[in-house]
Design a protein around this motif. Structure first.
Motif, PDB file in Angstrom:
ATOM      1  N   ASP A  82       0.799  -1.350  -0.202  1.00 46.36           N
ATOM      2  CA  ASP A  82      -0.127   0.080   0.126  1.00 46.36           C
ATOM      3  C   ASP A  82       0.688   1.277   0.103  1.00 46.36           C
ATOM      4  OD1 ASP A  82      -2.432  -1.572  -0.110  1.00 46.36           O
ATOM      5  OD2 ASP A  82      -2.837  -1.130   1.935  1.00 46.36           O
ATOM      6  N   ARG A  87      -1.429   3.900  -1.917  1.00 46.73           N
ATOM      7  CA  ARG A  87      -2.962   3.784  -1.552  1.00 46.73           C
ATOM      8  C   ARG A  87      -3.095   3.083  -0.350  1.00 46.73           C
ATOM      9  NH1 ARG A  87      -3.912   2.676  -7.155  1.00 46.73           N
ATOM     10  NH2 ARG A  87      -4.843   0.647  -6.479  1.00 46.73           N
ATOM     11  N   SER A  89      -4.857   1.492   1.955  1.00 47.62           N
ATOM     12  CA  SER A  89      -6.159   0.825   2.318  1.00 47.62           C
ATOM     13  C   SER A  89      -5.868   0.180   3.599  1.00 47.62           C
ATOM     14  CB  SER A  89      -6.685  -0.154   1.246  1.00 47.62           C
ATOM     15  OG  SER A  89      -6.581   0.588  -0.078  1.00 47.62           O
ATOM     16  N   TRP A 174      -1.210  10.943  -0.290  1.00 48.59           N
ATOM     17  CA  TRP A 174      -1.640   9.553  -0.538  1.00 48.59           C
ATOM     18  C   TRP A 174      -2.562   9.936  -1.523  1.00 48.59           C
ATOM     19  CZ3 TRP A 174       0.967   5.553   1.224  1.00 48.59           C
ATOM     20  CH2 TRP A 174       1.529   5.870   2.389  1.00 48.59           C
ATOM     21  N   GLY A 176      -5.807   8.044  -4.136  1.00 51.76           N
ATOM     22  CA  GLY A 176      -7.192   7.083  -3.991  1.00 51.76           C
ATOM     23  C   GLY A 176      -7.527   6.771  -5.318  1.00 51.76           C
ATOM     24  N   SER A 184      -9.088  12.225  -1.149  1.00 53.18           N
ATOM     25  CA  SER A 184      -7.585  12.270  -0.916  1.00 53.18           C
ATOM     26  C   SER A 184      -7.240  13.570  -1.090  1.00 53.18           C
ATOM     27  CB  SER A 184      -6.845  11.167  -1.756  1.00 53.18           C
ATOM     28  OG  SER A 184      -7.122   9.922  -1.371  1.00 53.18           O
TER      29      SER A 184
END
Length: 236
Positions: A82, A87, A89, A174, A176, A184
């Protein structure tokens, strides 16, 4: 039909399907106060008896449930993956999650997740920025030159993805996908997000491209603007 309280439903789920797990967290939209009629329960399970990570879907206690099952170490590979894709998550789910069960390992994992989120993704190299500039320029030129409405719509979709990624990653934030694109962007800059949404909304409603074109050019300007002539990739 009224659904079971999400925390109660999650606790019942744990007792039924993972009674011997070492820890569990309830995450997702219900924890953030953003649940809708179609929201599910995201439950992260830590169970030392499982050999590897897996994901499984259920429909129990009036809720669709997504279980993300890990052992005490397998989650680390997902944290790293990630981070690399920018991303987060799983780290986000773990960090924000409400503890349902804890045999003593949850606090350390939540701390690890929080530190990863705070640190942010790796900074883009200058080479990566140039490559992304090139593809953003290429997509913008396709958008400007296209006169086929059906094709334009999908070019605009891709342009929105590339633009949001460029803005966020050049600021070491980050990224998304889907609804997390807007979330984001808002976490980074609410004013820019308003301009972003307005530009694409205007295009989808009216076909007017100017706001999108202007926004892309503003974003790329600090990095040298459009990039096409002289760019090469993989040349020896």
């Amino acid at each position: 039909m009224n659904k079971n309280n999400p925390i109660e439903a999650a606790q019942k789920f744990i007792k039924k399907y993972f009674p011997s797990c070492n820890g569990a967290l309830l995450a997702g939209s219900v924890v953030r106060g953003e649940a809708t009629d179609t929201s599910d329960l995201d439950i992260v399970i830590f169970d030392e008896s499982v050999p590897s990570s897996y994901r499984e879907s259920f429909l129990e206690f009036d809720w669709p449930i997504e279980a993300f099952v890990h052992n005490g170490s397998s989650y680390k590979a997902f944290f790293e993956s990630d981070r690399e894709r920018a991303r987060p998550s799983l780290p986000r789910m773990v960090s924000e999650g409400i503890i349902l069960k804890n045999d003593g390992l949850i606090e350390a994992i939540k701390k690890e997740a929080a530190e990863l989120l705070k640190e942010g993704p790796e900074k883009w190299s200058e080479e990566t920025i140039q490559v992304k500039r090139y593809f953003l320029t290429d997509m913008l030129d396709d958008f400007v030159g296209c006169s086929n409405r059906a094709e334009e719509i999908f070019i605009a979709n891709t342009l929105a993805e590339l633009l949001s990624e460029f803005v966020l990653r050049t600021n070491q934030r980050w990224i998304g996908i889907s609804k997390w694109v807007v979330r984001s962007l808002k976490a980074f800059d609410e004013d820019f997000t308003t301009q972003f949404v307005e530009a694409f909304d205007t295009y989808y409603k009216t076909g007017e491209k100017d706001k999108i074109i202007h926004l892309v050019e503003i974003v790329m300007k600090p990095f040298g603007g459009r990039l096409l002539e002289g760019f090469s990739l993989g040349k020896n």
